[in-house]
Design a protein around this motif. Structure first.
Motif, PDB file in Angstrom:
ATOM      1  N   ILE A  42       0.835  -1.205   0.000  1.00 36.71           N
ATOM      2  CA  ILE A  42       0.000   0.000   0.000  1.00 36.71           C
ATOM      3  C   ILE A  42       0.869   1.254   0.000  1.00 36.71           C
ATOM      4  CG2 ILE A  42      -1.686   1.303   1.346  1.00 36.71           C
ATOM      5  CD1 ILE A  42      -2.753  -1.433   2.305  1.00 36.71           C
ATOM      6  N   SER A  43       1.930   1.232   0.796  1.00 32.09           N
ATOM      7  CA  SER A  43       2.817   2.393   0.830  1.00 32.09           C
ATOM      8  C   SER A  43       3.367   2.690  -0.562  1.00 32.09           C
ATOM      9  CB  SER A  43       3.980   2.158   1.783  1.00 32.09           C
ATOM     10  OG  SER A  43       3.484   1.993   3.082  1.00 32.09           O
ATOM     11  N   GLN A  44       3.800   1.621  -1.234  1.00 34.26           N
ATOM     12  CA  GLN A  44       4.353   1.816  -2.566  1.00 34.26           C
ATOM     13  C   GLN A  44       3.291   2.380  -3.512  1.00 34.26           C
ATOM     14  OE1 GLN A  44       5.359  -1.702  -4.861  1.00 34.26           O
ATOM     15  NE2 GLN A  44       7.155  -0.649  -5.681  1.00 34.26           N
ATOM     16  N   GLN A  45       2.085   1.803  -3.428  1.00 29.02           N
ATOM     17  CA  GLN A  45       1.019   2.289  -4.308  1.00 29.02           C
ATOM     18  C   GLN A  45       0.701   3.756  -4.033  1.00 29.02           C
ATOM     19  OE1 GLN A  45      -1.773  -0.721  -3.160  1.00 29.02           O
ATOM     20  NE2 GLN A  45      -1.756  -1.662  -5.189  1.00 29.02           N
ATOM     21  N   LEU A  46       0.660   4.105  -2.761  1.00 29.42           N
ATOM     22  CA  LEU A  46       0.325   5.490  -2.415  1.00 29.42           C
ATOM     23  C   LEU A  46       1.410   6.452  -2.889  1.00 29.42           C
ATOM     24  CD1 LEU A  46      -1.178   5.113   1.176  1.00 29.42           C
ATOM     25  CD2 LEU A  46      -2.388   5.723  -0.928  1.00 29.42           C
ATOM     26  N   VAL A  47       2.653   6.067  -2.628  1.00 32.14           N
ATOM     27  CA  VAL A  47       3.754   6.935  -3.049  1.00 32.14           C
ATOM     28  C   VAL A  47       3.707   7.137  -4.559  1.00 32.14           C
ATOM     29  CG1 VAL A  47       6.262   7.041  -3.312  1.00 32.14           C
ATOM     30  CG2 VAL A  47       5.277   6.436  -1.107  1.00 32.14           C
ATOM     31  N   GLU A  48       3.459   6.065  -5.293  1.00 30.07           N
ATOM     32  CA  GLU A  48       3.432   6.189  -6.749  1.00 30.07           C
ATOM     33  C   GLU A  48       2.222   6.990  -7.215  1.00 30.07           C
ATOM     34  OE1 GLU A  48       4.043   2.215  -8.193  1.00 30.07           O
ATOM     35  OE2 GLU A  48       6.171   2.259  -7.631  1.00 30.07           O
ATOM     36  N   LEU A  49       1.111   6.780  -6.533  1.00 28.35           N
ATOM     37  CA  LEU A  49      -0.085   7.563  -6.852  1.00 28.35           C
ATOM     38  C   LEU A  49       0.189   9.054  -6.664  1.00 28.35           C
ATOM     39  CD1 LEU A  49      -2.878   6.457  -7.635  1.00 28.35           C
ATOM     40  CD2 LEU A  49      -3.586   6.805  -5.269  1.00 28.35           C
ATOM     41  N   MET A  50       1.007   9.365  -5.676  1.00 28.41           N
ATOM     42  CA  MET A  50       1.346  10.772  -5.420  1.00 28.41           C
ATOM     43  C   MET A  50       2.527  11.214  -6.281  1.00 28.41           C
ATOM     44  SD  MET A  50       0.629  11.254  -1.307  1.00 28.41           S
ATOM     45  CE  MET A  50       1.333   9.773  -0.600  1.00 28.41           C
ATOM     46  N   GLY A  51       2.876  10.405  -7.255  1.00 30.98           N
ATOM     47  CA  GLY A  51       3.904  10.793  -8.231  1.00 30.98           C
ATOM     48  C   GLY A  51       5.322  10.535  -7.770  1.00 30.98           C
ATOM     49  N   GLY A  52       5.491   9.734  -6.745  1.00 27.83           N
ATOM     50  CA  GLY A  52       6.837   9.502  -6.233  1.00 27.83           C
ATOM     51  C   GLY A  52       7.317   8.081  -6.477  1.00 27.83           C
ATOM     52  N   PRO A 109      21.210  -7.138   6.308  1.00 31.94           N
ATOM     53  CA  PRO A 109      20.735  -8.005   7.376  1.00 31.94           C
ATOM     54  C   PRO A 109      21.602  -7.839   8.618  1.00 31.94           C
ATOM     55  CG  PRO A 109      20.852  -9.200   5.310  1.00 31.94           C
ATOM     56  CD  PRO A 109      21.433  -7.853   5.048  1.00 31.94           C
ATOM     57  N   GLY A 110      20.966  -7.665   9.731  1.00 34.56           N
ATOM     58  CA  GLY A 110      21.698  -7.516  10.989  1.00 34.56           C
ATOM     59  C   GLY A 110      22.068  -6.082  11.307  1.00 34.56           C
ATOM     60  N   ALA A 111      22.135  -5.211  10.295  1.00 39.52           N
ATOM     61  CA  ALA A 111      22.583  -3.842  10.562  1.00 39.52           C
ATOM     62  C   ALA A 111      21.429  -2.839  10.514  1.00 39.52           C
ATOM     63  CB  ALA A 111      23.653  -3.436   9.560  1.00 39.52           C
ATOM     64  N   GLY A 112      20.359  -3.203   9.810  1.00 42.17           N
ATOM     65  CA  GLY A 112      19.230  -2.275   9.762  1.00 42.17           C
ATOM     66  C   GLY A 112      18.728  -2.022   8.355  1.00 42.17           C
ATOM     67  N   SER A 113      17.646  -1.290   8.273  1.00 43.09           N
ATOM     68  CA  SER A 113      17.028  -0.998   6.984  1.00 43.09           C
ATOM     69  C   SER A 113      16.800   0.494   6.856  1.00 43.09           C
ATOM     70  CB  SER A 113      15.662  -1.674   6.861  1.00 43.09           C
ATOM     71  OG  SER A 113      15.735  -3.021   7.255  1.00 43.09           O
ATOM     72  N   ALA A 114      16.755   0.946   5.613  1.00 43.44           N
ATOM     73  CA  ALA A 114      16.342   2.322   5.353  1.00 43.44           C
ATOM     74  C   ALA A 114      15.342   2.291   4.218  1.00 43.44           C
ATOM     75  CB  ALA A 114      17.548   3.175   4.989  1.00 43.44           C
ATOM     76  N   PHE A 115      14.156   2.809   4.473  1.00 44.08           N
ATOM     77  CA  PHE A 115      13.166   2.954   3.418  1.00 44.08           C
ATOM     78  C   PHE A 115      13.175   4.396   2.951  1.00 44.08           C
ATOM     79  CE2 PHE A 115      10.880  -1.020   3.065  1.00 44.08           C
ATOM     80  CZ  PHE A 115      11.312  -1.700   4.196  1.00 44.08           C
ATOM     81  N   HIS A 116      13.338   4.568   1.639  1.00 39.34           N
ATOM     82  CA  HIS A 116      13.397   5.918   1.084  1.00 39.34           C
ATOM     83  C   HIS A 116      12.207   6.141   0.180  1.00 39.34           C
ATOM     84  CE1 HIS A 116      17.769   6.350   1.983  1.00 39.34           C
ATOM     85  NE2 HIS A 116      17.759   5.031   1.828  1.00 39.34           N
ATOM     86  N   PHE A 117      11.705   7.367   0.140  1.00 42.88           N
ATOM     87  CA  PHE A 117      10.845   7.718  -0.979  1.00 42.88           C
ATOM     88  C   PHE A 117      10.998   9.176  -1.361  1.00 42.88           C
ATOM     89  CE2 PHE A 117       7.204   9.676   1.284  1.00 42.88           C
ATOM     90  CZ  PHE A 117       7.337   9.146   2.556  1.00 42.88           C
ATOM     91  N   LEU A 118      10.827   9.398  -2.653  1.00 39.47           N
ATOM     92  CA  LEU A 118      10.923  10.743  -3.207  1.00 39.47           C
ATOM     93  C   LEU A 118       9.527  11.193  -3.561  1.00 39.47           C
ATOM     94  CD1 LEU A 118      13.801  10.521  -5.820  1.00 39.47           C
ATOM     95  CD2 LEU A 118      13.854  11.638  -3.590  1.00 39.47           C
ATOM     96  N   MET A 119       9.275  12.464  -3.361  1.00 45.56           N
ATOM     97  CA  MET A 119       7.957  12.961  -3.705  1.00 45.56           C
ATOM     98  C   MET A 119       8.028  14.451  -3.964  1.00 45.56           C
ATOM     99  SD  MET A 119       4.568  12.428  -1.524  1.00 45.56           S
ATOM    100  CE  MET A 119       4.715  10.671  -1.670  1.00 45.56           C
ATOM    101  N   GLU A 120       7.366  14.869  -5.038  1.00 42.66           N
ATOM    102  CA  GLU A 120       7.327  16.296  -5.327  1.00 42.66           C
ATOM    103  C   GLU A 120       6.025  16.859  -4.777  1.00 42.66           C
ATOM    104  OE1 GLU A 120       9.169  18.583  -8.934  1.00 42.66           O
ATOM    105  OE2 GLU A 120       7.205  17.816  -9.484  1.00 42.66           O
ATOM    106  N   LEU A 121       6.144  17.943  -4.042  1.00 49.41           N
ATOM    107  CA  LEU A 121       4.940  18.539  -3.457  1.00 49.41           C
ATOM    108  C   LEU A 121       4.898  20.026  -3.767  1.00 49.41           C
ATOM    109  CD1 LEU A 121       5.154  16.606  -0.130  1.00 49.41           C
ATOM    110  CD2 LEU A 121       3.086  16.694  -1.510  1.00 49.41           C
ATOM    111  N   LYS A 122       3.678  20.544  -3.834  1.00 52.90           N
ATOM    112  CA  LYS A 122       3.512  21.983  -4.066  1.00 52.90           C
ATOM    113  C   LYS A 122       3.772  22.735  -2.783  1.00 52.90           C
ATOM    114  CE  LYS A 122      -0.163  21.870  -7.317  1.00 52.90           C
ATOM    115  NZ  LYS A 122      -1.603  21.983  -7.322  1.00 52.90           N
ATOM    116  N   LYS A 123       4.375  23.912  -2.934  1.00 53.57           N
ATOM    117  CA  LYS A 123       4.526  24.778  -1.765  1.00 53.57           C
ATOM    118  C   LYS A 123       3.315  25.684  -1.677  1.00 53.57           C
ATOM    119  CE  LYS A 123       8.965  26.038  -2.840  1.00 53.57           C
ATOM    120  NZ  LYS A 123      10.194  26.802  -2.650  1.00 53.57           N
ATOM    121  N   GLN A 124       2.925  26.023  -0.469  1.00 58.04           N
ATOM    122  CA  GLN A 124       1.843  26.991  -0.329  1.00 58.04           C
ATOM    123  C   GLN A 124       2.339  28.336  -0.840  1.00 58.04           C
ATOM    124  OE1 GLN A 124       0.279  27.000   3.707  1.00 58.04           O
ATOM    125  NE2 GLN A 124       0.377  24.766   3.723  1.00 58.04           N
ATOM    126  N   PRO A 125       1.484  29.064  -1.539  1.00 60.70           N
ATOM    127  CA  PRO A 125       1.929  30.291  -2.184  1.00 60.70           C
ATOM    128  C   PRO A 125       2.589  31.282  -1.230  1.00 60.70           C
ATOM    129  CG  PRO A 125      -0.404  29.874  -2.624  1.00 60.70           C
ATOM    130  CD  PRO A 125       0.080  28.745  -1.800  1.00 60.70           C
TER     131      PRO A 125
END
Ligand code: ADP
Length: 593
Positions: A153-163, A171-187
Motif C-alpha cells: 500500500i505504501s508503494q502504491q500510495l507513493v506512486e499515486l502521489m507521483g513519487g 541483514p543484521g545492521a538495519g534498513s532504510a526505506f526511502h521515498f521521493l515525492m514532489e509537493l507543491k509549496k503553499q503560495p
C-alpha cells in the motif's frame, strides 16, 4: 487488517482519490512519530525526527495519505528493531536537471527516509517485500504478525502521489526505506518566520546539549545553531558536568542546558541533582523526557526545580517555546527596570489574577501590572488559581498555558465548568507560548476569551486588557478582517478575493446558516459542529479573525454536545459575519485593498 485490505483493493481498482490541501510537513512528520513513540520507548528505542530548518514545510497535497505511508514505515521500523534508533528524515532533493524551473513552479522535491538499526532484510527478499502479502521471513509472521500489505500500500500510495519508493538494507545492521515525492509549496509560506521572530535575542548565547544519542544531539545542534545559539555538545552526564564547570570557571556560563533525562551511567536527573547540590545556576535547564514515565518524571523535575521540560520525540515548536520560556524569563528580568510603563487609562484598580508557574515571570508580571494601576494576585498553577478564584473576587484572569499540576487549558476548562449554568463569566486572557495558531485555537476552545502571544510586553498587555474590558466589547476595536491574510488566500489577487468572498457570502454561508438554524431547532449537535466548522475554515482563510473565533465557539459547543449557549453563539456569529461582509462591501479606498 481490514483497512489494509480495503485500501489495497480500492487502490487496485483505481478508486482512490487524492486530496489537495494545505498542510504543515513538520507537524505531520512529528505527529506520525509521536503516535509510535510509546511503542518505541517501550522497547528502549530512540525515535528522532530530522527535518533541517531549510526544508519548506508549508505544503499542499494529501497529508492523510502521506501520514499513512510514514506510519507504516515507522511502524515497521519499530516492529523489526530491538535496539538502537529510528530516524525519520526529510530533506530537499537537489534537482540537478531543473532546479530553477521547479523552484519557479512553486514545487519542492522531497526525499523522505525512515532508517532503523533492526534485523534488516536479506538481499534476495528486498525486491519482493513490496509485493502483496509478502513477508521477508516466513517465521516472522508468527513472531511479528502483520499482513504483508503495508509496504504494498505504501508503494502504491507513493506512486499515486507521483513519487517512488525503495529500500536499502543490510541483514543484521538495519534498513532504510526511502521515498521521493514532489509537493507543491503553499503560495505564501511566511508563517514559519513568525515563530522565528522570538529568536532574535538569542544570537550568540551559549547553550549546552547533554544527550547520549549522537543523532539526537546532531538534530538539536542543527536547530539551536539555526536559531543563533552557540552550542556545545556533551555525550554523557559526566562530560556535561565538566562542560558546565569549565564554563563557570571561565565566567561564561551556559544560558540554556538541554538535558536528556534517560542516559546510561548518569541520568539527566542525576546531572540535575549534581547541578543543584553544587549550586551551579540551573535556571537554563530544560529536561528532555521520554513519554512512557511522564508523570513520575515531571514530578522529579519539579522536585529538582526544573521548570521546563520537553517530551520526546521533540517537536520543533515545543523546543522553540521551551527555550523561549527559559531565555525570555532571564531577559525580561534584566530589562525590566528600563521599560516605559503606560499608565492605565481604563480599568485602573482592576483585580487581576495572574496564573504563572515561573517565579521570575511572576515577579515581572506582577510588578508591571501593579505599576500600570492594577491590583494583582499570583497563582502558581491552575489548581491554585481555582482555589483563589473561589476564595476571592477578581475581574480578569491572565492564564499561562504550560504549568505543572494543572495547566492553563485544564484550569480554563475547570473555571468554565464551574460557571456553567450561572450568569458568571470571568474574562480569561491566555498567554500563549508563541503565535502558534493551534495554541490560540486551543485556548479559545477551552473557554478563554482571548490570547496574548509571549513575550508579553506591558504595552501589549495593557492594550489587550483595555480592549477586553472596554464597554464597547473586545471585537469592535479591531478590524474584522486581516487583509494581508485574506490576500494570501488568493495569492495577492484582489479581484479574485472579492469574487471568492462574494461567492462564500451568497452561496456557502446561507447554506451553512440554514444548517445551523436547523441543527439548533433539532438539537442536533453534530450538524451544528459541521456547519460551524465549514464557516470557520473559510472566514479564517479570508482573514476574518473575529468571525473565525465566533464560528469556533459554536463549533466547540457542537462538539461538546451541550447546546446551552448555542443560540447566543449563533447570534454572535451572525453579527461577526455581518461585519465581515460589510468590510468587503466597502468602497475600495476605505477598505485600503
Ligand atoms: P507486515 O504487515 O508483514 O509488516 P509489510 O508489507 O509492511 O507487511 O512488510 C512486509 C515485510 O517486509 C515484513 O513482514 C518484514 O519481513 C519486512 N520488513 C518491512 N519493514 C522492515 C524493516 N524495517 N526491517 C526489517 N524487515 C522489514
Amino acid at each position: 487488517i481490514i483497512n489494509d485490505i480495503l485500501d489495497f483493493s480500492r487502490i487496485e481498482a483505481g478508486r482512490l482519490e487524492l486530496q489537495e490541501i494545505d498542510f504543515d510537513l513538520r507537524t505531520l512528520v512529528e505527529q506520525a512519530a509521536e503516535m509510535l513513540a510509546p511503542r518505541a520507548q517501550e522497547k528502549g528505542l530512540e525515535l528522532v525526527c530530522h527535518i533541517p530548518p531549510q526544508v519548506p514545510t508549508a505544503l499542499v497535497g494529501d497529508p492523510g495519505r502521506l501520514r499513512q505511508v510514514l506510519l507504516n514505515l515507522i511502524g515497521n521500523a519499530v516492529k523489526f528493531t530491538q535496539q538502537g534508533e529510528i530516524v525519520v528524515q526529510v530533506k530537499v532533493k537537489a534537482d540537478r536537471e531543473k532546479p530553477v524551473l521547479s523552484e519557479a513552479e512553486g514545487k519542492v522535491k522531497l526525499h523522505f527516509a525512515v532508517r532503523d538499526t533492526g534485523i534488516g532484510i536479506p538481499e534476495d527478499k528486498q525486491n519482493t517485500i513490496f509485493e502483496p502479502f509478502c513477508q521477508a521471513d516466513g517465521s516472522a509472521t508468527r513472531e511479528y504478525g502483520g499482513t504483508g500489505l503495508g509496504l504494498t500500500i505504501s508503494q502504491q500510495l507513493v506512486e499515486l502521489m507521483g513519487g517512488r519508493i525503495w529500500i536499502e538494507s543490510q541483514p543484521g545492521a538495519g534498513s532504510a526505506f526511502h521515498f521521493l515525492m514532489e509537493l507543491k509549496k503553499q503560495p505564501s509560506a511566511g508563517r514559519a518566520a513568525a515563530g522565528l521572530e522570538m529568536t532574535r535575542g538569542w544570537q550568540g548565547l551559549p547553550a549546552l546539549v547533554i544527550d547520549d544519542n549522537a543523532t539526537h544531539r546532531r538534530v538539536l545542534l542543527e536547530m539551536l545553531t539555526h536559531w543563533g545559539l552557540e552550542v556545545t555538545e556533551a555525550e554523557s552526564g559526566l562530560a556535561g558536568l565538566q562542560e558546565l564547570e569549565q564554563a563557570q570557571a571561565t565566567s561564561r556560563p551556559f544560558r540554556l542546558v538541554l538535558l536528556d533525562g534517560m542516559m546510561p551511567e548518569m541520568s539527566g536527573f542525576a546531572v540535575a541533582r549534581r547541578i543543584r547540590d553544587a549550586d551551579v545556576p540551573g535556571d537554563g535547564l530544560v529536561m528532555m523526557l521520554s513519554s512512557n514515565h511522564i508523570h513520575s518524571d515531571v514530578a522529579r523535575c519539579r522536585e529538582l526545580g526544573i521548570a521546563t521540560h520537553l517530551v520526546k520525540p521533540i517537536k520543533w515548536s515545543k523546543l522553540l517555546s521551551g527555550i523561549a520560556t527559559v531565555l525570555d524569563t532571564a531577559q525580561e528580568t534584566e530589562k525590566e527596570p528600563e521599560r516605559v510603563i503606560p499608565a492605565a487609562t481604563v480599568g485602573a484598580g482592576l483585580r487581576i489574577l495572574l496564573v504563572e508557574d515561573n517565579v521570575a515571570a511572576q515577579l515581572v508580571g506582577k510588578k508591571t501590572l501593579e505599576k500600570t494601576g492594577y491590583v494583582v494576585q499570583v497563582a502558581g498553577n491552575g489548581r491554585e488559581a481555582l482555589q483563589m478564584l473561589e476564595a476571592g473576587e477578581f475581574d480578569l484572569v491572565l492564564m499561562d498555558l504550560e504549568m505543572p499540576q494543572m495547566d492553563g487549558l485544564e484550569a480554563t476548562r475547570a473555571i468554565r465548568e464551574r460557571e456553567a449554568g450561572s450568569s458568571q463569566h470571568i474574562p480569561i486572557l491566555a498567554v500563549t507560548a508563541y503565535a502558534a495558531k493551534e495554541d490560540q485555537e486551543r485556548c479559545l476552545e477551552a473557554g478563554a476569551d482571548g490570547y496574548l502571544p509571549k513575550p508579553v510586553s506591558p504595552e501589549k498587555l495593557g492594550a489587550a486588557i483595555e480592549r477586553f474590558l472596554s464597554p464597547d466589547g473586545a471585537g469592535d476595536a479591531a478590524p474584522p478582517v486581516d487583509l494581508a491574510v485574506a490576500l494570501e488566500a488568493t495569492n495577492g489577487d484582489k479581484e479574485l478575493l472579492l469574487e471568492a468572498v462574494k461567492l462564500f457570502l451568497e452561496r456557502d454561508y446561507p447554506r451553512h446558516l440554514e444548517g445551523l438554524r436547523e441543527g439548533l431547532a433539532q438539537r442536533d449537535a453534530r450538524a451544528i459542529k459541521r456547519a460551524a466548522h465549514g464557516i470557520k475554515g473559510v472566514v479564517d482563510s479570508f482573514g476574518g479573525r473575529a468571525a473565525r473565533d465566533a464560528a469556533l465557539c459554536l463549533e466547540t459547543i457542537g462538539r461538546k454536545g451541550d447546546l446551552d449557549g448555542a443560540q447566543s453563539a449563533l447570534a454572535a456569529l451572525e453579527a461577526e459575519i455581518e461585519r465581515f461582509a460589510a468590510f468587503f462591501a466597502q468602497p475600495e479606498p476605505s477598505r485600503k485593498l
